[in-house]
Design an enzyme around this catalytic site. Structure first.
Site, PDB file in Angstrom:
ATOM      1  CG  HIS B 145     -13.397  25.193 -33.432  1.00  0.00           C
ATOM      2  ND1 HIS B 145     -14.508  23.741 -33.439  1.00  0.00           N
ATOM      3  CD2 HIS B 145     -12.282  25.093 -33.459  1.00  0.00           C
ATOM      4  CE1 HIS B 145     -12.908  23.108 -34.312  1.00  0.00           C
ATOM      5  NE2 HIS B 145     -11.803  23.841 -33.821  1.00  0.00           N
ATOM      6  CD  GLU B 212      -9.703  26.792 -40.595  1.00  0.00           C
ATOM      7  OE1 GLU B 212      -9.245  27.779 -41.269  1.00  0.00           O
ATOM      8  OE2 GLU B 212      -9.861  25.857 -39.435  1.00  0.00           O
ATOM      9  CG  ASP B 244      -7.466  23.370 -41.566  1.00  0.00           C
ATOM     10  OD1 ASP B 244      -6.763  22.534 -41.989  1.00  0.00           O
ATOM     11  OD2 ASP B 244      -7.052  23.487 -40.131  1.00  0.00           O
ATOM     12  CD  GLN B 251      -5.908  18.367 -33.551  1.00  0.00           C
ATOM     13  OE1 GLN B 251      -6.815  17.867 -34.257  1.00  0.00           O
ATOM     14  NE2 GLN B 251      -6.269  19.603 -33.244  1.00  0.00           N
ATOM     15  CE1 TYR B 255      -2.501  18.531 -27.670  1.00  0.00           C
ATOM     16  CE2 TYR B 255      -2.503  21.063 -28.407  1.00  0.00           C
ATOM     17  CZ  TYR B 255      -3.117  19.683 -27.806  1.00  0.00           C
ATOM     18  OH  TYR B 255      -3.632  20.133 -26.357  1.00  0.00           O
ATOM     19  CE  LYS B 264      -6.162  21.285 -37.493  1.00  0.00           C
ATOM     20  NZ  LYS B 264      -7.766  21.057 -37.654  1.00  0.00           N
ATOM     21  CB  THR B 370     -13.718  25.558 -37.134  1.00  0.00           C
ATOM     22  OG1 THR B 370     -12.245  24.125 -36.944  1.00  0.00           O
ATOM     23  CG2 THR B 370     -14.473  23.959 -37.361  1.00  0.00           C
TER      24      THR B 370
END
Lengths: 439, 439
Positions: B145, B212, B244, B251, B255, B264, B370
Site C-alpha cells: 500500500h 484494515e 477507514d 486528504q 495533510y 478520515k 490498508t
C-alpha cells in the site's frame, strides 16, 4: 457569543479576601473550574471553583440547598469526578452557575456564613485532569511558529501553500495527557542522523517544550452535523494551559508521511484550572488577517469572529534547572507570547473540525499549537528560541540550554489584564523531566 | 505467546448445531466477543460470545452460577456495557473463560440444559462498539500500500526512507468510529485542484475505502513503561475488521505537514465481533522480511515474532450499489488480500507504540492500515485498484466505479482456513455512504 454582564464588573469584591490580593489569578471575575480533592486523601474527585486561594467544593455546594434551577443542575453536574457532565450542559447552565457563584461570593452576600463551610484551601488540594478527554486534537494556529519551523526545513519556502486556508491540525494522544505537577521520563525512541546509515534507539537528546493553550469542548454535535461558526463558541467550555513536550530528534525521522507520533505522545501537561469563555469576555479582541493575506472561507467567517473572535491572553514560560532548585533559586522566564497572535480563532477551529461532520464531545481537548508571537523573543518553543539548537540560551545563573536537561522543570503561565477590567489568570501548568529509563 | 490447546481441536462440535454449518464464521473453535442487546429493546448493552448463529449472553452466564475462578471473573467483567473491563483482565482470565465456554458448549456437556437459556439469536441482536475506545492509532503496515500510494505522488521514490525501520503510525479519531451497519453522510470539506488559485468547499468527489484490521488493546502499561516485544501479545485482546473510509480529495490539500485529519475522521467502521489472539493461534505464520530488506531493530525482534508473529487471515471487500440493491442483486467482491502480507506484526506495533513510554489502555484500538497485498488485484483501497482514479472498475452489472457513489454499501470480510484446523471468521464490517448534507 458572550457579552459582558454583572459578573465582569471590575469593582466586585469577594468576602474571600485573598481574591483581592494583588496579582491573584482568581478574583471574583474569574471563577475557573477544576477537578480536585484533598491531598493525601482518598476522597472522591469532584469539581471545584477557584476563588482567591480557596476552592468552592461543587459537591458540597450542590448538597447545600442554596442553589436552584440551572445553577443547581450545573453544580450537580460539576460535583462528579470529572467536569464532562458540566461541560455537556451548555452555556445557559454554565452561565447560571457563574452568576450564582458570583452573587454568593460577593462581599455582603447572605450566603457567606453557609458557604464558608464549602471552601477547601488550594494549598491542601490535589488536582485531577479537568475532564476525561475522549479525543485530543492539536492545531498549528501560530503562523509565526509555522514560519519559524518551516524556515529550518525549507528556507526558500517556509510556509506551505495550505496554511492560510486550512487550520492545520492533527489528532494527538489522550492517554498520556497528565495534569500539572506530574513528572515524566525523558523518552526513548528511534532517531537517525542525516549522515547515519541506519537509525539508533536512544534517549532523546533534543527535548523541547511547546507553549499552547488547551480548549475544552462543551456540548457535543452529532456525527454528521457540522457546527456553524455562529454556534461554535456555544460548544466551547473554556481554556487552559497546555505544554506539548516534544522530542525534536525523534520527530523528523518518524513524521513522514503521516505526522508526529512518538515524538509527542509520551506526555502532554495540562493546567488544572479551566477558565470559561464567559470569564474571558472582557479580553476579546478583533481578529484580523494581515494586509494581503487570504480572507477565511465563508464557513470560518462571521462578523462576531472578525470583531471579537480572538483573545488577548498573555503567556509566559519559566524554567527552573536542577542547579537553580538546589541553590534555592526561583524559575526564570525564558519567553513570553500572547494568544492574540494566533492565525485562527477558537470558533474557526470548531467550525473547521466539524465541517466534515466530525463529532466533538464534552471534554474533548483542542490544542492551539505552539503560540509563538511575531518576534523571535516571543517564540514558544526551544527549537525556535535557539534557532534549531544553534544558539543556546544563557540563563541568569550562567547555565546554558539548547534543549531541556534532566531535572528541568517548566512552568507555563497565562493571564489577562487591561485597564477597566479585572485581571484574571490561568494558574500554572508545570512539569519536570526526569532522566530516561535505563536502556 | 499462545500455544494450541484443547479449544483448538478441529474435531470439536457444539450442541449449538449451527456452529457446524458449512462456512460458519463462528464454530466452537472461534468464540469471539461483542457488545450486544436485543434489537429494538432498551436492554442494557452487555458482552456476548458468538457460537454458530447464537450469542452466549455473558450477563446471564455470569449470573448462572455455572462458572468459577478466573472464568467467572472474566464473565462478570464481560457482562458490562462494553468489553473494556474484560480486556483489562489479561490473557490468563481470557483463556479461562474461553476454556469454560468451549467445554460447556461441546456436544455432551452437562451445561447444555442450563446454557440453552443463555442464548440470544444473532438474528435478533443489535450491536454496540465492542469497547469504549480511548485512543485510536492507525498504522501503515502494508509496504505494498505504501509503495502503491507513494508511486502516485513520487514515481521515482515511492517508499520513504523511514518505512522499513519505523512502523509508521498516527493518531486517529475515536469519537467517529461506528459499529458495522451504521450509515454515514458523504463528507464535505476543503479541496483544491492543482491548477485552482483558491480552494473550494464541497462534498468529497473521491470517496474511498481502506480494508484494515483493528487490534484491541487488552491490559494496559503504565505511562513511562514500555512493553517489550516478548510481552507485547499479552497486551492484545483480539482482532476485528476496520474500514477507514477516506476522502481522497480532502486528504492531499490538508495533510501537509501534520498528516491526514478531516479526510478520515468523519466515520470509521468497525466489525462488532472481536476474535481473540488465542482463537487465531492455529493461523500464526512466520514473519520474514524480503531478501535484502533491513531486519527489525532489536526492540521489535524476537524468535517468537520471527517464527509465528504474523497471522494468515484472508480478507475481502464486497460492494453493493443502489442499483444492485434495487435489482435484488447481492454485493460483489471487488478485491481480496491477506493480513500475512503486513510488513510489521501486531507485537511489533505494540512494542514500537510504547518504546517512548506511551501508555496503551484497555479498549484502545490500533488499525493496521490498508492491507494491500503484493499484486494489484490485492489492493485494499480504490485509489490503488483504480490507479488514482484513472482505471475505473467495471462491476458485473455493467456499472463502473472510480470512487464510491451515494448509496454504495461496502462489506469487509475476514476468515482463516487451512487443512487441519477449524475455519473461523470475523463476521462482517458493513457501512453505507449516504448523500452529503445540502450545502
Amino acid at each position: 457569543m458572550t457579552l459582558l454582564n454583572e459578573t465582569h464588573d471590575p469593582a466586585l469584591q469577594s468576602w474571600v479576601s485573598s481574591a483581592q490580593a494583588a496579582g491573584s489569578d482568581f478574583p471574583l471575575q474569574n471563577l475557573p473550574f477544576a477537578s480536585f480533592r484533598r491531598q493525601g486523601s482518598q476522597e472522591a474527585w469532584r469539581g471545584g471553583v477557584a476563588i482567591g486561594d480557596q476552592i468552592v467544593d461543587l459537591q458540597a455546594l450542590a448538597a447545600s440547598g442554596s442553589l436552584s434551577g440551572d445553577a443547581q443542575r450545573a453544580a450537580e453536574a460539576g460535583a462528579q469526578e470529572t467536569l464532562n457532565a458540566l461541560m455537556a450542559l451548555g452555556p445557559k447552565a454554565w452561565s447560571a452557575l457563574r452568576l450564582a457563584l458570583s452573587r454568593g461570593l460577593r462581599v455582603g452576600a447572605a450566603e457567606q456564613a453557609q458557604w464558608q463551610g464549602l471552601l477547601v484551601p488550594q494549598a491542601q488540594a490535589a488536582y485531577n485532569l479537568p475532564a476525561r478527554i475522549g479525543d485530543y486534537t492539536d492545531f498549528y494556529t501560530s503562523i509565526h511558529h509555522a514560519t519559524n519551523i518551516g524556515k529550518q526545513f525549507r528556507p526558500d519556502n517556509p510556509l506551505l501553500p495550505n496554511y492560510q486556508w486550512v487550520p492545520i491540525g492533527y489528532h494527538g494522544r489522550s492517554s498520556s495527557i497528565v495534569v500539572s505537577g506530574t513528572s515524566f521520563k525523558r523518552p526513548v525512541g528511534q532517531t537517525k542522523a542525516p549522515d547515519a546509515a541506519v537509525p539508533t534507539v536512544k534517549a532523546s537528546a533534543r527535548m523541547d517544550i511547546e507553549l499552547e493553550m488547551g480548549i475544552f469542548v462543551g456540548q457535543s454535535n452529532a456525527l454528521g452535523e457540522p457546527v456553524s461558526i455562529s454556534e461554535a463558541e456555544d460548544h466551547v467550555f473554556g481554556l487552559c494551559l497546555l505544554n506539548d513536550w516534544s522530542a525534536r530528534d525523534i520527530q523528523p525521522w518518524e513524521y513522514q508521511p503521516l505526522g508526529p507520533f512518538l515524538s509527542k505522545n509520551f506526555a502532554s501537561t495540562l493546567s488544572p484550572w479551566v477558565v470559561t469563555l464567559e470569564a474571558l469576555a472582557p479580553y476579546r479582541v478583533a481578529f484580523a488577517r494581515p494586509e494581503g493575506d487570504p480572507q477565511p472561507l465563508p464557513y470560518m467567517d462571521s462578523a462576531h469572529n472578525r470583531e471579537a473572535g480572538a483573545f488577548d491572553i498573555a503567556l509566559a514560560v519559566d524554567l527552573q534547572t536542577s542547579k537553580m532548585r538546589a541553590a534555592g533559586e526561583k524559575a526564570v522566564q525564558i519567553t513570553q507570547s500572547n494568544y492574540r497572535h494566533a492565525y485562527w480563532t477558537v470558533a474557526q477551529l470548531v467550525a473547521h473540525h466539524t465541517i466534515n461532520g466530525c463529532n466533538l464531545q464534552p471534554g474533548d481537548l483542542l490544542g492551539t499549537g505552539t503560540l509563538s508571537g511575531p518576534s523571535l523573543d516571543q517564540a514558544a518553543a526551544l527549537i525556535e528560541l535557539t534557532v534549531g539548537g544553534k544558539q543556546p540560551l544563557t540563563l541568569p545563573n550562567g547555565e546554558t540550554r539548547t534543549w531541556l536537561e534532566d531535572g528541568d522543570a517548566v512552568v507555563l503561565r497565562g493571564w489577562c489584564e487591561r485597564p477597566g477590567a479585572a485581571r484574571i489568570g490561568f494558574g500554572i501548568c508545570e512539569g519536570q523531566m526526569l532522566p530516561a529509563r535505563t536502556l
